[in-house]
Structures are given as C-alpha cells and as structure tokens.
Write a protein that holds these residues in place. Sequence first.
Motif, mmCIF file in Angstrom:
data_model
loop_
_atom_site.group_PDB
_atom_site.id
_atom_site.type_symbol
_atom_site.label_atom_id
_atom_site.label_comp_id
_atom_site.label_asym_id
_atom_site.label_seq_id
_atom_site.Cartn_x
_atom_site.Cartn_y
_atom_site.Cartn_z
ATOM 1 N N GLY A 37 0.816 -1.217 0.000
ATOM 2 C CA GLY A 37 0.000 0.000 0.000
ATOM 3 C C GLY A 37 0.846 1.263 0.000
ATOM 4 N N ASN A 40 -0.675 4.682 -0.134
ATOM 5 C CA ASN A 40 -1.282 5.177 1.094
ATOM 6 C C ASN A 40 -0.306 6.010 1.924
ATOM 7 N N SER A 86 -10.872 3.292 5.499
ATOM 8 C CA SER A 86 -9.559 3.561 6.072
ATOM 9 C C SER A 86 -9.359 5.051 6.343
ATOM 10 N N SER A 105 -1.969 4.979 11.136
ATOM 11 C CA SER A 105 -1.751 4.210 9.910
ATOM 12 C C SER A 105 -2.089 2.729 10.101
ATOM 13 N N GLY A 109 -4.708 0.673 7.944
ATOM 14 C CA GLY A 109 -4.406 -0.567 7.227
ATOM 15 C C GLY A 109 -5.409 -1.663 7.525
ATOM 16 N N HIS A 112 -8.815 -0.684 5.975
ATOM 17 C CA HIS A 112 -8.785 -0.840 4.515
ATOM 18 C C HIS A 112 -9.123 -2.279 4.149
ATOM 19 N N GLY A 140 -2.874 -6.068 7.638
ATOM 20 C CA GLY A 140 -3.177 -4.647 7.798
ATOM 21 C C GLY A 140 -2.343 -4.010 8.896
ATOM 22 N N THR A 143 1.432 -3.904 7.392
ATOM 23 C CA THR A 143 1.622 -2.886 6.353
ATOM 24 C C THR A 143 1.318 -1.489 6.896
ATOM 25 N N GLY A 144 0.340 -1.383 7.776
ATOM 26 C CA GLY A 144 0.035 -0.093 8.393
ATOM 27 C C GLY A 144 1.191 0.417 9.234
#
Length: 164
Positions: A37, A40, A86, A105, A109, A112, A140, A143-144
């Motif tokens: 992502g 983002n 998100s 974030s 994630g 999302h 999530g 990656t967040g």
Amino acid sequence: MRSRAGYFGVFTALALIFSYVETLVPIQFGAPGIKLGLANLVVVVVLYKTGWREALLLSVVRIILAGFLFGSLFSIIYSLAGGGLSLAVMAFLSRNQRFSTVGVSMAGGVCHNIGQLAVAMLVVETYQVGYYLPVLLVSGLITGTVIGVLAAEILKRIQGLQFR
C-alpha cells in the motif's frame, strides 16, 4: 506564491507512481490481494499536512486513475471501499493527540482490509470469505506499521513546509 493545485498534482503523481511500482513488485505475501500500500503513504502525509478533505480527494482520484491504468472496475470498487473506510478512521483518529502517526496508519491498514472484505462478501454473496479476516487483520497491522513509520519520518523531515 505556491499553488494548492500544483501540490495536489505532485501528490497525485507520486501516489500513482507508487501504485504502479507495486504492480511491478512480484512479492506474494502468502495470500492473494495483500500488498504494502505504498500509495497510502502519500495519503497519510497529505492527511497530516493539509487535512482530511484533501486526503479524501487525493485517495479517490488516485484509486480511480490507478484502477483504469493498472487494474479493473472491480479493483476500483474494492479500493474505494477499503480506502474510504480507512481514511474515515484515520481522519477521526488523527484528530486525537493520543494516537501516533504509526497508530493511525495501523488502524487505517486494518480498516482498509475490512472495507475490502465487506465488498467481497457482497460480491460473492456469502459470508464464508470471512475466514480470510484474521490474515487480513495481521497484514493490515504489518503494512500499516511500515507505512506509518515511513510517514512519520517524512512528516518529521518536511515539518517546516506548508501546503495550504
């Protein structure tokens, strides 16, 4: 005098470049549809530097353009659902000083992925795709966290710049 439209164009281009780069990365994270992502990252920076309205506009424009350029109608629908949920959660949490950029974030994630899973349930007309939720929650969070750490560092480095 700096132009808001000019900044918006630069942010949109950067988000599209990140979207394209992700299509080139052949890394599979163990489950279909999971990606870092990177685009983002730009949305989180814009959220903190200019506000939720600009971040929403950027997110929608980026999703539609990237969908037409590198994806499909379904990818646009899934991304709009995930991106909308998100961004709503991130905008709400970013107002509260108790949440760091990384925490905001991470929540983004996770949300999302939840938004995309909800659309998948509607498309396939079954709740059985919900078995995928634990994998999506973990991805999530991971990656967040990565996007949040990068965004916090970028925000620290551009602290003196004004984009309004």
